[in-house]
Design an enzyme around this catalytic site. Structure first.
Site, PDB file in Angstrom:
ATOM      1  N   SER A   7     -12.099 -27.805  -2.150  1.00  0.00           N
ATOM      2  CA  SER A   7     -12.792 -26.665  -2.985  1.00  0.00           C
ATOM      3  C   SER A   7     -13.458 -27.596  -3.996  1.00  0.00           C
ATOM      4  CB  SER A   7     -11.865 -25.500  -3.452  1.00  0.00           C
ATOM      5  OG  SER A   7     -11.078 -26.173  -4.119  1.00  0.00           O
ATOM      6  N   ASP A  29     -10.988 -21.494 -13.410  1.00  0.00           N
ATOM      7  CA  ASP A  29      -9.667 -20.657 -12.924  1.00  0.00           C
ATOM      8  C   ASP A  29      -8.606 -21.417 -12.971  1.00  0.00           C
ATOM      9  OD1 ASP A  29      -9.857 -22.294 -10.654  1.00  0.00           O
ATOM     10  OD2 ASP A  29     -10.793 -20.564  -9.421  1.00  0.00           O
ATOM     11  N   HIS A  57      -9.601 -24.747 -10.826  1.00  0.00           N
ATOM     12  CA  HIS A  57     -10.900 -25.483 -10.738  1.00  0.00           C
ATOM     13  C   HIS A  57     -11.592 -25.739 -12.043  1.00  0.00           C
ATOM     14  CE1 HIS A  57     -10.396 -23.313  -6.784  1.00  0.00           C
ATOM     15  NE2 HIS A  57     -10.552 -24.538  -6.399  1.00  0.00           N
TER      16      HIS A  57
END
Ligand code: NAG
Ligand code: NAG
Ligand code: NAG
Ligand code: NAG
Ligand code: NAG
Length: 353
Positions: A51, A326, A329
């Site tokens: 991610s 978050d 990240h």
């Protein structure tokens, strides 16, 4: 990295997309030599990993990265990136002066963008299989190998390109969830071993410059620091990250000694660049260093949670002043600060030819 679990219907769909993509790709292969750009600098960026690098490969229905408030800063709506805006891939592409490469999943939707390279990264994945049912890095490399076989990319294309690998810790979160810290050290050895084999494979496909991210300070991620109300990084976690990074450094040094130009493989020092920004946040206009900008309304929820049409999360007033978006990240501002740090650290210059 990301942690979600309702994703299982996905693989089937994914392979349907894969198979039906072929015709468009062949058309593109017929064209792209005409567009082949200048011989200065790399023409294409190929991206593998998780991610930190994914720009939209996961199917919309199953990922928070496709839900509000992800993407509020850039492009202004959810775009499949795990951030409020741009992620590592976008900054590396910017440095190389190429368009951020198209997610593998969209290669037949915008076939003319295939010429800028491709992003094979899927959030939540690792070098080994993790808790998400998405392609691990071996499979992501298989995708590129298949595109070469299908003549979407030529030998010249690959000679003229850069690969970016993000191995940001999902292998470790899976290991910790199943085994705790028992046997962690030998697991680090196998993660680095597998990463090294991936690097060799990408080189053997013909890519001339291969950039791999060192592991970021996992102990500073909000997910870990939540237990201290986001007050301080967990030094125990960061110590094992340093073991990973030391072994990765040794492996990459050895690989370079075996190559003719001795500089095929480059490590992006995400550990030092993250730490530098977190230790001197105000230099980068970051006011909020460990507290994430977007949090669940309670421990049962996370950024992006919605229940009965009611938002179960809060977003900070100014994402531009927060480092973390978050629990896992960075924000776009966070990535921008890390990018600026990497530029001053000599790491990035090595990725230009
Ligand atoms: C990657 O995924 C494939 C398909 O699930 C699996 O067969 C393979 O063993 C995995 N590779 C690694 C290194 O874990
Ligand atoms: C956890 O430990 C077991 C037993 O030692 C081992 O077989 C397994 O591979 C470990 N799990 C992971 C994710 O490595
Ligand atoms: C990885 O481990 C295997 C099995 O121990 C070994 O044969 C191989 O040489 C190792 N590869 C690297 C790149 O360290
Ligand atoms: C830091 O993480 C370790 C496990 O990696 C855990 O045992 C320890 O309690 C954590 N320390 C704090 C202060 O949360
Ligand atoms: C979280 O969910 C559990 C089970 O659904 C529920 O029992 C609990 O009250 C919830 N906690 C909060 C803080 O909302």
């Amino acid at each position: 990295m990301n942690f979600h679990n309702q994703l299982f219907p996905l693989l089937t769909l994914f392979f349907i997309v894969f198979l039906s993509g072929e015709r468009v790709l062949q058309t593109e292969a017929g064209h792209h030599h005409h567009h082949h750009p200048h011989h200065h600098g790399p023409a294409k960026l190929f991206v593998f990993g998780d991610s930190y690098a994914d720009t939209g490969n996961i199917q919309k229905a199953v990922s928070k990265s496709w839900k509000d408030p992800y993407g509020i800063t850039f492009p202004g709506k959810p775009s499949g990136r795990f951030s409020d805006g741009r992620v590592l891939t976008d900054y590396i592409a910017k440095y190389l002066k190429v368009k951020s490469p198209i997610p593998y999943r969209y290669r037949k939707v915008i076939p003319e963008h295939v010429k800028y390279g491709m992003n094979f990264a899927f959030g939540g994945t690792g070098v080994f299989n993790t808790l998400v049912p998405f392609p691990n890095m071996t499979t992501q490399i298989d995708f590129l190998q298949q595109l070469i076989k299908d003549k979407v990319y030529s030998a010249l294309d690959l000679t003229n390109s850069v690969a970016l690998l993000s191995v940001a810790g999902n292998d470790y979160s899976r290991f910790m969830q199943t085994n705790g810290s028992q046997g962690l050290e030998s697991f680090v050895v196998s993660v680095v071993n597998q990463t090294t084999m991936n690097l060799i494979r990408i080189k053997e496909l013909g890519v001339k410059k291969i950039v791999v991210g060192a592991l970021q300070p996992l102990g500073c991620l909000p997910q870990i620091t939540a237990s201290t109300s986001f007050q301080r990084c967990n030094e125990t976690s960061n110590a094992f990250v340093l073991l990973h990074n030391t072994l990765l450094n040794q492996a990459v040094t050895k690989l370079n000694q075996q190559t003719r130009d001795r500089s095929t493989f480059v490590i992006l020092n995400l550990f030092d660049s993250f730490m530098s920004v977190l230790n001197h946040p105000s230099t980068h206009n970051i006011r909020n260093k460990l507290y994430p900008c977007c949090v669940g309304a309670s421990s049962n929820y996370s950024c992006g949670s919605v229940e009965n049409d009611v938002k179960k999360y809060r977003v900070c007033d100014d994402p531009k002043s927060a480092f973390f978006w978050d629990l896992v990240h960075p924000t776009q501002a966070g990535w921008n600060a890390v990018y600026n740090k990497l530029r001053t650290m000599n790491d990035l210059q090595q990725i230009l030819y």
